[in-house]
Design a protein around this motif. Structure first.
Motif, PDB file in Angstrom:
ATOM      1  N   GLY A   1     -10.410   1.215 -10.365  1.00 17.80           N
ATOM      2  CA  GLY A   1     -10.846   2.539 -10.770  1.00 17.80           C
ATOM      3  C   GLY A   1     -10.608   3.549  -9.661  1.00 17.80           C
ATOM      4  N   ASP A   2     -11.678   4.242  -9.247  1.00 17.23           N
ATOM      5  CA  ASP A   2     -11.554   5.220  -8.170  1.00 17.23           C
ATOM      6  C   ASP A   2     -11.741   4.600  -6.788  1.00 17.23           C
ATOM      7  N   ALA A   3     -12.038   3.312  -6.714  1.00 16.77           N
ATOM      8  CA  ALA A   3     -12.295   2.662  -5.431  1.00 16.77           C
ATOM      9  C   ALA A   3     -10.980   2.369  -4.713  1.00 16.77           C
ATOM     10  N   PHE A   4     -10.998   2.532  -3.399  1.00 15.55           N
ATOM     11  CA  PHE A   4      -9.798   2.284  -2.594  1.00 15.55           C
ATOM     12  C   PHE A   4     -10.228   1.911  -1.180  1.00 15.55           C
ATOM     13  N   LEU A   5      -9.277   1.414  -0.422  1.00 10.11           N
ATOM     14  CA  LEU A   5      -9.467   1.147   0.997  1.00 10.11           C
ATOM     15  C   LEU A   5      -8.283   1.761   1.723  1.00 10.11           C
ATOM     16  N   ASP A   6      -8.552   2.656   2.660  1.00 11.00           N
ATOM     17  CA  ASP A   6      -7.489   3.267   3.451  1.00 11.00           C
ATOM     18  C   ASP A   6      -7.316   2.493   4.758  1.00 11.00           C
ATOM     19  N   LEU A   7      -6.076   2.274   5.132  1.00 16.05           N
ATOM     20  CA  LEU A   7      -5.737   1.631   6.389  1.00 16.05           C
ATOM     21  C   LEU A   7      -5.193   2.722   7.302  1.00 16.05           C
ATOM     22  N   CYS A   8      -5.863   2.943   8.432  1.00 19.62           N
ATOM     23  CA  CYS A   8      -5.594   4.082   9.305  1.00 19.62           C
ATOM     24  C   CYS A   8      -5.146   3.597  10.678  1.00 19.62           C
TER      25      CYS A   8
ATOM     26  N   ALA B   1       0.836  -1.198   0.000  1.00 18.85           N
ATOM     27  CA  ALA B   1       0.000   0.000   0.000  1.00 18.85           C
ATOM     28  C   ALA B   1       0.876   1.255   0.000  1.00 18.85           C
ATOM     29  N   GLU B   2       0.260   2.378  -0.327  1.00 21.43           N
ATOM     30  CA  GLU B   2       0.989   3.637  -0.475  1.00 21.43           C
ATOM     31  C   GLU B   2       0.686   4.570   0.692  1.00 21.43           C
ATOM     32  N   PRO B   3       1.696   4.894   1.550  1.00 21.45           N
ATOM     33  CA  PRO B   3       1.444   5.841   2.646  1.00 21.45           C
ATOM     34  C   PRO B   3       0.953   7.183   2.117  1.00 21.45           C
ATOM     35  N   ILE B   4      -0.070   7.728   2.782  1.00 21.63           N
ATOM     36  CA  ILE B   4      -0.621   9.020   2.343  1.00 21.63           C
ATOM     37  C   ILE B   4      -0.612  10.058   3.459  1.00 21.63           C
ATOM     38  N   THR B   5      -0.536   9.624   4.726  1.00 25.54           N
ATOM     39  CA  THR B   5      -0.496  10.555   5.850  1.00 25.54           C
ATOM     40  C   THR B   5       0.463  10.012   6.894  1.00 25.54           C
ATOM     41  N   ASP B   6       1.381  10.861   7.328  1.00 29.27           N
ATOM     42  CA  ASP B   6       2.338  10.462   8.358  1.00 29.27           C
ATOM     43  C   ASP B   6       2.570  11.676   9.235  1.00 29.27           C
ATOM     44  N   GLY B   7       1.799  11.762  10.327  1.00 33.31           N
ATOM     45  CA  GLY B   7       1.882  12.951  11.154  1.00 33.31           C
ATOM     46  C   GLY B   7       1.552  12.651  12.596  1.00 33.31           C
ATOM     47  N   PRO B   8       1.449  13.686  13.416  1.00 38.03           N
ATOM     48  CA  PRO B   8       1.212  13.504  14.847  1.00 38.03           C
ATOM     49  C   PRO B   8      -0.143  12.879  15.168  1.00 38.03           C
ATOM     50  N   ASP B   9      -1.104  12.996  14.260  1.00 38.88           N
ATOM     51  CA  ASP B   9      -2.427  12.448  14.523  1.00 38.88           C
ATOM     52  C   ASP B   9      -2.573  10.995  14.076  1.00 38.88           C
ATOM     53  N   GLY B  10      -1.565  10.470  13.406  1.00 35.97           N
ATOM     54  CA  GLY B  10      -1.643   9.083  12.983  1.00 35.97           C
ATOM     55  C   GLY B  10      -0.991   8.857  11.634  1.00 35.97           C
ATOM     56  N   PHE B  11      -1.172   7.649  11.152  1.00 35.32           N
ATOM     57  CA  PHE B  11      -0.546   7.206   9.902  1.00 35.32           C
ATOM     58  C   PHE B  11      -1.634   6.565   9.053  1.00 35.32           C
ATOM     59  N   GLU B  12      -1.628   6.864   7.761  1.00 32.26           N
ATOM     60  CA  GLU B  12      -2.598   6.266   6.845  1.00 32.26           C
ATOM     61  C   GLU B  12      -1.891   5.790   5.590  1.00 32.26           C
TER      62      GLU B  12
END
Length: 237
Positions: free
Chosen positions: A44-51, A26-37
């Motif tokens: 297509g446009d469908a995805f699943l984010d792991l938070c 998977a591709e990291p999209i958020t890495d900050g003090p509030d968490g990691f996603e």
């Protein structure tokens, strides 16, 4: 509404998030003090984010949601790669079964499945098994709030899948015991702009509202079997 996130409570969100990113490609999209996603594309446009959100002490209650990873003919190879990333063998009382049970770096159990027709073409996550007191009832509930559709999956289980036919199955599994305590993993659904106030719709289908909408932009509910999930606000724009 649509199913958007699988969420882990984590002592160290970044370390756990990097493990799962590597495990699933998977591709990291958020890495900050509030968490990691990290994001797993489906189709297509469908995805699943792991938070992965920080908590001081994750719940010790029995898990009601976990991940089954696709192993197939390469099951042992997949297991060895995951062990190299930091997973460990786990004994949850599974006995002699054809799948392998591992734990991630914070002790959350997950499975690497053997070859099954139902799991071919799912991508790295074969299924999201969720405990249920009434699988048929809960499948109708989750279909109603996600748009996922019935799927002829593993014999004896009630399953849903994204309408594109891509990605993992959501499997409603007979619960070994009623819910007791917060699960370390839960699901989030994202409201659409046309949904309006989600509370009447979600509670009208059998959910129970656990928090009122206040400073946080999401609302926490329990599904008809008591599994927590969040309804997120519509996307901006």
């Amino acid at each position: 509404m649509r199913l958007e996130n699988v969420v882990w409570d984590a002592r160290d969100p970044r370390t756990l998030g990097l493990f799962w990113s590597a495990a699933l490609g998977a591709e990291p999209i958020t890495d900050g003090p509030d968490g990691f996603e990290t994001r797993l594309p489906l189709s297509g446009d469908a995805f699943l984010d792991l938070c992965f959100g920080h908590v001081a002490e994750p719940s010790s209650a029995p898990a009601r949601l976990h991940l089954d990873l696709a192993g197939g003919a390469r099951q042992q190879e997949v297991v060895e790669r995951l062990l190299g990333l930091g997973a460990t063998p786990a004994d949850i009382g599974q006995g002699d079964v054809p799948w392998a049970v591992l734990a991630d770096p914070e002790g959350n159990a997950f499975c690497v499945m053997e070859d099954r027709e139902a799991y071919r073409g799912t991508g790295p996550i074969a299924a999201l098994p969720l405990d249920s007191a009434d699988p048929e009832r809960d499948a109708a509930f989750w279909a109603g709030i996600t748009g996922w559709v019935p799927f002829d999956g593993v014999a004896g289980l009630v399953s849903l899948r994204h309408p594109s036919g891509a990605g993992p199955l959501l499997e409603l599994c007979p619960e070994p015991e009623p819910r007791r305590g917060k699960s370390r993993l839960h699901l989030d659904v994202r409201a659409d702009h046309e949904d309006g106030d989600p509370v009447p719709r979600v509670t009208g289908m059998g959910a129970r509202q656990l928090t009122r909408q206040g400073e946080l932009p999401w609302i926490v509910f329990a599904d008809p079997s008591g599994n927590e999930f969040c309804v997120l606000p519509p996307p901006r724009g």
